[in-house]
Design a protein around this motif. Structure first.
Motif, PDB file in Angstrom:
ATOM      1  N   LEU A   1       0.827  -1.206   0.000  1.00 50.36           N
ATOM      2  CA  LEU A   1       0.000   0.000   0.000  1.00 50.36           C
ATOM      3  C   LEU A   1       0.861   1.255   0.000  1.00 50.36           C
ATOM      4  O   LEU A   1       0.536   2.252  -0.636  1.00 50.36           O
ATOM      5  N   ALA A   2       1.923   1.232   0.740  1.00 54.09           N
ATOM      6  CA  ALA A   2       2.905   2.320   0.776  1.00 54.09           C
ATOM      7  C   ALA A   2       4.136   1.775   1.466  1.00 54.09           C
ATOM      8  O   ALA A   2       4.033   0.922   2.348  1.00 54.09           O
ATOM      9  N   GLN A   3       5.273   2.275   1.077  1.00 52.43           N
ATOM     10  CA  GLN A   3       6.528   1.701   1.554  1.00 52.43           C
ATOM     11  C   GLN A   3       7.524   2.822   1.804  1.00 52.43           C
ATOM     12  O   GLN A   3       7.567   3.796   1.054  1.00 52.43           O
ATOM     13  N   PRO A   4       8.307   2.732   2.866  1.00 48.76           N
ATOM     14  CA  PRO A   4       9.381   3.718   3.028  1.00 48.76           C
ATOM     15  C   PRO A   4      10.435   3.519   1.949  1.00 48.76           C
ATOM     16  O   PRO A   4      10.383   2.561   1.171  1.00 48.76           O
ATOM     17  N   GLY A   5      11.397   4.438   1.887  1.00 43.81           N
ATOM     18  CA  GLY A   5      12.505   4.254   0.970  1.00 43.81           C
ATOM     19  C   GLY A   5      13.135   2.889   1.168  1.00 43.81           C
ATOM     20  O   GLY A   5      13.291   2.419   2.297  1.00 43.81           O
ATOM     21  N   ILE A   6      13.481   2.230   0.080  1.00 43.82           N
ATOM     22  CA  ILE A   6      13.952   0.848   0.127  1.00 43.82           C
ATOM     23  C   ILE A   6      15.235   0.726   0.956  1.00 43.82           C
ATOM     24  O   ILE A   6      16.206   1.461   0.757  1.00 43.82           O
ATOM     25  N   VAL A   7      15.206  -0.190   1.908  1.00 45.45           N
ATOM     26  CA  VAL A   7      16.409  -0.592   2.638  1.00 45.45           C
ATOM     27  C   VAL A   7      16.424  -2.113   2.695  1.00 45.45           C
ATOM     28  O   VAL A   7      15.390  -2.760   2.512  1.00 45.45           O
ATOM     29  N   ASN A   8      17.575  -2.668   2.928  1.00 45.52           N
ATOM     30  CA  ASN A   8      17.691  -4.107   3.137  1.00 45.52           C
ATOM     31  C   ASN A   8      17.782  -4.346   4.638  1.00 45.52           C
ATOM     32  O   ASN A   8      18.821  -4.120   5.247  1.00 45.52           O
ATOM     33  N   ALA A   9      16.674  -4.768   5.221  1.00 45.40           N
ATOM     34  CA  ALA A   9      16.612  -4.953   6.672  1.00 45.40           C
ATOM     35  C   ALA A   9      16.273  -6.395   7.018  1.00 45.40           C
ATOM     36  O   ALA A   9      15.610  -6.663   8.023  1.00 45.40           O
ATOM     37  N   LYS A  10      16.730  -7.334   6.208  1.00 49.60           N
ATOM     38  CA  LYS A  10      16.497  -8.748   6.485  1.00 49.60           C
ATOM     39  C   LYS A  10      17.527  -9.227   7.510  1.00 49.60           C
ATOM     40  O   LYS A  10      18.418 -10.025   7.223  1.00 49.60           O
ATOM     41  N   VAL A  11      17.367  -8.708   8.731  1.00 50.42           N
ATOM     42  CA  VAL A  11      18.377  -8.935   9.762  1.00 50.42           C
ATOM     43  C   VAL A  11      18.497 -10.407  10.151  1.00 50.42           C
ATOM     44  O   VAL A  11      19.507 -10.809  10.733  1.00 50.42           O
ATOM     45  N   GLN A  12      17.487 -11.210   9.822  1.00 49.28           N
ATOM     46  CA  GLN A  12      17.581 -12.636  10.132  1.00 49.28           C
ATOM     47  C   GLN A  12      18.577 -13.339   9.211  1.00 49.28           C
ATOM     48  O   GLN A  12      18.975 -14.472   9.469  1.00 49.28           O
ATOM     49  N   PHE A  13      19.003 -12.656   8.137  1.00 45.47           N
ATOM     50  CA  PHE A  13      20.006 -13.187   7.216  1.00 45.47           C
ATOM     51  C   PHE A  13      21.147 -12.166   7.085  1.00 45.47           C
ATOM     52  O   PHE A  13      21.322 -11.546   6.038  1.00 45.47           O
ATOM     53  N   PRO A  14      21.943 -11.969   8.134  1.00 46.30           N
ATOM     54  CA  PRO A  14      22.964 -10.909   8.094  1.00 46.30           C
ATOM     55  C   PRO A  14      23.979 -11.095   6.979  1.00 46.30           C
ATOM     56  O   PRO A  14      24.444 -10.117   6.383  1.00 46.30           O
ATOM     57  N   GLU A  15      24.328 -12.350   6.675  1.00 46.26           N
ATOM     58  CA  GLU A  15      25.307 -12.570   5.610  1.00 46.26           C
ATOM     59  C   GLU A  15      24.703 -12.198   4.257  1.00 46.26           C
ATOM     60  O   GLU A  15      25.408 -11.722   3.354  1.00 46.26           O
TER      61      GLU A  15
END
Length: 549
Positions: free
Chosen positions: A455-469
């Motif tokens: 519906l709406a999204q902030p500026g794209i970031v990669n926050a998949k912290v469960q997969f740090p590598e």
């Protein structure tokens, strides 16, 4: 912030306002629904009017992060986070909803989640929203047909409708104002301050959400690079195979991988990969002062020749050769194929699917290269790939309620809202590990999907912290590629080709298949290009030339 500066050309302003595209056949849809393009003499605005319209229509933008990323952006690449902030902060001070009930239509490229009433994720989010959103989730693979069917009968249009850019139907720009809400007065200028999370979005995303010079779309911002060539790093290492560095070594690697006895093939359909490698733009480019279409480029022919060699080598999975691309990800994830092209979002989705049963699964993106091994040319992705639209509504307070909900959904990483939308409810959908990282359980994987986020999204970031590598690998990969990214000629311009040109490219899709599978000779391409020019291609060139003035 002055959004009109020397970097924005008059050509781009014309595109922002839909001049040229918006003037075609409006009578068929009963008008443009508030088109700014009609305010000047003969539908063409003066330079002063152009500046005034754009400055009035684009929201202000703060472009700031609440939490500094672990891997900062490089040349516009996606920043990344590998740790969870502690504590989380509130992204929105007040409950956004006012008790409204709204229907939402959204696509899914995964198993549809349980419906409202049987979905604890929906219950939890709706409670925080102070409103009830009832999602009608449709198959993303056939979503274009669903969109056209719904729009053909305006009374069936939901209160909120998600439409990916690639599913925007023909002549949409002409009738958008008859179906969907013009948001310009709610979002332009100082009005955007009522929606601080939306105000943080890049102005380019808002510009691309304009149709006929007015803001209709709510943006799901895109990434600098939207597609990648993936390979199974884990299996490459087992086989002692190094990633390729040019077109010839690519072919050699794909052939080396083949082991029919082990049900292992080199790749899936690599036509998109070939186009990336040979730097084929998505539409016209300017060469020697003239507009040249990809079909007319020598590189297009060379890309087909390379793809033909891949198929002749036997490296492409037989089902992919036969056009059965639906199970491509299944084949890649199970190790039947070791190379495929996909959107960058497919990277973490694959990890989510496969890692629970195969912890050694390691999907990696290739550093891209030109056919001769030199630096590649990569085209910047569109500012927005997915839009959502509000149904036209005379009740201004309901529009404001929905915009407050959109603002809530656009809360950044590091907020309680982002955490709930991304992971669901702790103890129900996930548990935190010793590092505070959410680990999804079966219920979470079943119920928490991209619905509200569309519906709406902030500026794209990669926050998949469960997969740090993965966060490190993907952000560093995009940072490396970023130095090779260029703007396509019509970057950021919302252009919708007239419907008369809608079928022009179809013969080439079929021809690429026929040539690469050996059913036709490459010489057939020259004949097809001549036919394309005479049957509408040159007229299409003239249409795009309007945006060059």
């Amino acid at each position: 912030m002055n959004l009109i500066d020397n970097a924005v050309s008059r050509r781009r302003l014309l595109g922002y306002l839909g001049i040229g595209a918006g003037a075609l056949g409006l009578a068929a849809c009963g008008g443009s629904g508030g088109s700014a393009a009609g305010s000047g003499s003969g539908g063409v605005l003066t330079g002063a009017e152009l500046t005034a319209e754009v400055e009035a229509s684009l929201p202000n933008s703060a472009l700031e992060f609440l939490v500094e990323p672990d891997f900062p952006s490089v040349n516009g690449s996606t920043p990344g986070y590998v740790t969870m902030p502690d504590p989380l902060v509130k992204g929105v001070d007040a409950v956004p909803g006012a008790g409204g009930d709204y229907t939402v239509m959204s696509p899914a490229w995964w198993t549809s989640p349980p419906n409202l009433g049987d979905n604890a994720y929906y219950d939890a989010v709706n409670e925080q929203l102070g409103a009830t959103l009832e999602f009608h989730v449709a198959d993303g693979n056939t979503y274009a047909d669903k969109v056209q069917t719904v729009l053909a009968s305006p009374k069936n249009v939901p209160d909120w409708m998600v439409i990916p850019s690639w599913n925007i139907p023909p002549r949409f720009i002409e009738g958008v104002g008859n179906v969907f809400q013009d948001l310009t007065e709610h979002l332009a200028g100082d009005a955007i301050h009522d929606y601080p999370n939306l105000a943080r979005l890049d102005p380019a995303a808002w510009a691309y959400s304009m149709f006929n010079g007015r803001i209709y779309g709510l943006p799901y911002p895109s990434e600098l690079i939207t597609n990648a060539v993936f390979y199974r790093k884990d299996l490459f290492e087992q086989l002692g195979v190094e990633p390729p560095t040019d077109a010839d070594s690519f072919l050699s690697v794909l052939t080396e991988i083949i082991d029919e006895g082990a049900n292992r093939w080199g790749c899936e359909n690599l036509w998109n990969t070939a186009q990336m490698m040979y730097a084929i733009p998505s539409t016209f480019a300017e060469r020697d002062g003239k507009l040249v279409h990809p079909f007319e480029m020598e590189e297009y022919k060379e890309a087909i020749v390379w793809l033909t060699k891949v198929i002749e080598s036997g490296a492409m999975h037989p089902d992919a050769v036969a056009g059965n691309d639906g199970p491509a990800k299944d084949r890649f994830e199970s190790g039947q194929t070791l190379v495929m092209n996909d959107g960058v979002g497919g990277w973490h989705e694959a990890l989510t699917r496969v890692r629970p049963t195969n912890p050694d699964f390691d999907q990696m993106a290739m550093d891209l290269f030109a056919p001769d091994g030199g630096a590649p040319t990569l085209y910047r992705g569109a500012p927005v790939n997915i839009f959502s639209f509000l149904k036209k509504n005379d009740d201004a307070e309901q529009v404001r309620e929905l915009l407050r909900i959109a603002d809530w959904c656009a809360s950044q990483f590091g907020t309680e809202e982002f955490d709930l939308l991304t992971y669901g409810v702790e103890g129900t959908h996930f548990e935190r590990d010793e590092h505070g990282v959410p680990q999804m359980n079966d219920q979470g994987r079943r119920e928490v999907t991209s619905t509200y986020q569309f519906l709406a999204q902030p500026g794209i970031v990669n926050a998949k912290v469960q997969f740090p590598e993965y966060v490190e690998a993907s952000t560093q990969w995009m940072a490396r590629q970023s130095e090779h990214v260029v703007d396509p000629l019509f970057y950021g311009i919302q252009i919708q080709e007239p419907s008369e040109f809608g079928s022009l490219s179809q013969p080439f899709d079929d021809l690429v298949v026929d040539i690469s599978r050996g059913r036709k000779d490459i010489g057939a391409l020259d004949e097809a290009v001549e036919h394309w020019r005479s049957s509408g291609g040159d007229k299409l060139r003239d249409f795009y030339a309007e945006f060059m003035s």
